[in-house]
Design an enzyme around this catalytic site. Structure first.
Site, short mmCIF file in Angstrom:
data_model
loop_
_atom_site.label_atom_id
_atom_site.label_comp_id
_atom_site.label_asym_id
_atom_site.label_seq_id
_atom_site.Cartn_x
_atom_site.Cartn_y
_atom_site.Cartn_z
N LYS A 137 0.85 -1.18 0.01
CA LYS A 137 0.01 0.26 0.01
C LYS A 137 0.82 1.21 0.06
CE LYS A 137 -3.48 2.53 2.62
NZ LYS A 137 -4.50 2.41 3.64
N ARG B 44 -10.63 10.56 2.34
CA ARG B 44 -10.42 11.34 3.73
C ARG B 44 -11.61 12.17 3.85
NH1 ARG B 44 -4.33 11.74 3.35
NH2 ARG B 44 -3.86 9.57 3.24
N GLU C 47 7.29 -6.51 0.93
CA GLU C 47 6.15 -6.35 1.97
C GLU C 47 5.35 -7.63 1.46
OE1 GLU C 47 5.28 -4.40 3.86
OE2 GLU C 47 6.42 -2.42 3.51
N ARG D 231 1.05 10.23 5.38
CA ARG D 231 1.43 8.97 5.91
C ARG D 231 2.56 8.14 5.55
NH1 ARG D 231 -3.45 8.52 8.12
NH2 ARG D 231 -5.30 8.47 6.82
N SER E 188 -10.44 5.96 -4.03
CA SER E 188 -11.27 7.00 -4.29
C SER E 188 -10.89 7.93 -5.27
CB SER E 188 -11.61 7.67 -2.85
OG SER E 188 -10.00 8.15 -2.19
N LYS F 227 -2.32 -1.55 -3.62
CA LYS F 227 -3.20 -0.40 -3.61
C LYS F 227 -2.24 0.94 -3.58
CE LYS F 227 -6.27 1.88 -0.41
NZ LYS F 227 -6.72 1.89 1.08
C1 PBG Z 1 -6.65 3.76 5.55
C2 PBG Z 1 -7.22 3.64 4.36
C3 PBG Z 1 -7.14 4.53 3.17
C4 PBG Z 1 -8.13 4.03 2.44
C5 PBG Z 1 -8.31 2.73 2.65
N1 PBG Z 1 -8.10 2.54 3.94
C6 PBG Z 1 -6.54 5.71 3.30
C7 PBG Z 1 -5.17 6.36 3.51
O1 PBG Z 1 -4.25 5.32 3.70
O2 PBG Z 1 -5.00 7.29 3.77
C8 PBG Z 1 -8.17 4.70 0.90
C9 PBG Z 1 -9.18 3.97 0.26
C10 PBG Z 1 -9.58 4.90 -1.10
O3 PBG Z 1 -8.99 5.98 -1.27
O4 PBG Z 1 -10.48 4.72 -1.74
N2 PBG Z 1 -7.32 2.99 6.67
#
Ligand code: PBG
Length: 326
Positions: A197, A207, A234, A218, A275, A249
């Site tokens: 990720k 968010r 990973e 992050r 998203s 991801k």
């Molecule tokens: C963190 C998490 C995120 C997403 C899923 N789980 C956001 C991040 O890591 O900042 C993002 C999923 C998306 O953007 O559709 N728990």
């Protein structure tokens, strides 16, 4: 040869010929629908940066889950948005907290007809928005976070989740969750590891979807977009720790990573079309700049072709409907 070789084009002449010779196909069962449930809502609440996606009430979430079953969708991933947050994300552990309750409600609605997945991460539950707890310097404390993830995992398994999706990128999270599941008698609860990720600008709309309290980024725990080989490390670590499935991801800017992981993984590989990827296509389509259905279908097919066995996409139900009709 004195004639042009028309072998490639012969197989493209009719829709039936193209269908017969297609190397990859989308199926509703490959798709996983990510959903948001927000505590205290009386009506579903639209997410402005994700047109067509809402924060659900209990009732609308149950309806979305039932519809997904109807359409043959493979799974549903639940994210909870609590009314109250604190530094340690304690609402994530309450048996009747928003996410644990939602898992129970969806399970009561659809039973085992849909694979129910819970997000194991603290970012929705902390008042600082990080995926873990912070140490005195404000650094995300890996090992203190793991302890909470283990407890969250047990709470979600006991609420009825079939699969847990730890998305926080803490080192050792799969091992700790597996051990907590075994020790609590939840040996059949599977873990979908968010293995590779990346820290991504494309998470922006998410968010908003979870009312994230995060300022900053992050980058100390999610992967660096520059790195390719590291994704294999990973994935290997998560496999050693007992991951039942692994995920890459985001998806669309990381298809090389997805292809690498698909080539080496002995377990099913997921990709998350996130998203921002959703928002880009919706925005361009709303402007009339691209054909919406064509772009959505092509984007998910591309992710499948790169090597994903399953795809998390906010279009899961709509796309499943199109696949059923075609
Ligand atoms: C963190 C998490 C995120 C997403 C899923 N789980 C956001 C991040 O890591 O900042 C993002 C999923 C998306 O953007 O559709 N728990």
């Amino acid at each position: 040869m004195s004639f042009p070789n028309h072998r490639p084009r012969r197989l493209r002449t009719t829709p039936a010929m193209r269908r017969l010779t297609a190397e990859n196909r989308l199926a509703p069962a490959d798709l996983i629908l990510p959903t948001f449930i927000r505590e205290g809502l009386t009506e579903p609440s639209p997410i402005s940066s994700m047109p067509g996606v809402v924060q659900h009430t209990t009732d609308s979430l149950k309806r979305a889950a039932a519809e997904a079953v109807e359409l043959g969708v493979g799974g549903i991933m639940l994210f909870g948005v609590p009314a109250v947050r604190d530094a340690r994300g304690t609402a994530s552990l309450e048996p009747d907290g928003v996410l644990n309750k939602a898992i129970r409600d969806v399970k009561a609605e659809v039973g085992d007809n849909l694979v129910i997945m819970g997000d194991v991460c603290l970012d929705e539950f902390t008042d600082h928005g990080h995926c873990g707890v912070l140490d005195a310097d404000g650094y995300v404390d890996n090992d203190a976070t793991l302890e909470i993830y283990g407890q969250m995992a047990v709470a979600q398994a006991e609420a009825g989740a079939h699969v847990l999706g730890p998305s926080g990128m803490m080192d050792g999270q799969i091992a700790v969750i597996r051990q907590a599941l075994e020790e609590s008698g939840n040996k059949n609860t599977a873990v979908l590891a968010y293995a590779a990720k990346y820290a991504s600008a494309f998470y922006g709309p998410f968010r908003e979807a979870v009312d994230s309290q995060l300022t900053g980024d992050r980058r100390t725990y999610q992967m660096d977009a520059a790195n390719r080989r590291e994704a294999i490390l990973e994935v290997e670590l998560d496999l050693e720790e007992g991951a039942d499935m692994v995920m890459v991801k985001p998806a669309m800017s990381y298809l090389d990573i997805l292809a690498d992981v698909a080539a080496m993984s002995p377990v099913p590989v997921s990709a998350y079309q996130i998203s921002g990827e959703y928002a880009m296509i919706e925005a361009a389509a709303a402007n009339g700049w691209i054909d919406r259905r064509g772009a959505i279908t092509e984007s998910v097919l591309g992710i499948k072709r790169a090597g994903a066995d399953t795809v998390l996409t906010y279009w899961a139900s709509e796309l499943a409907g199109w696949l059923k009709e075609s």
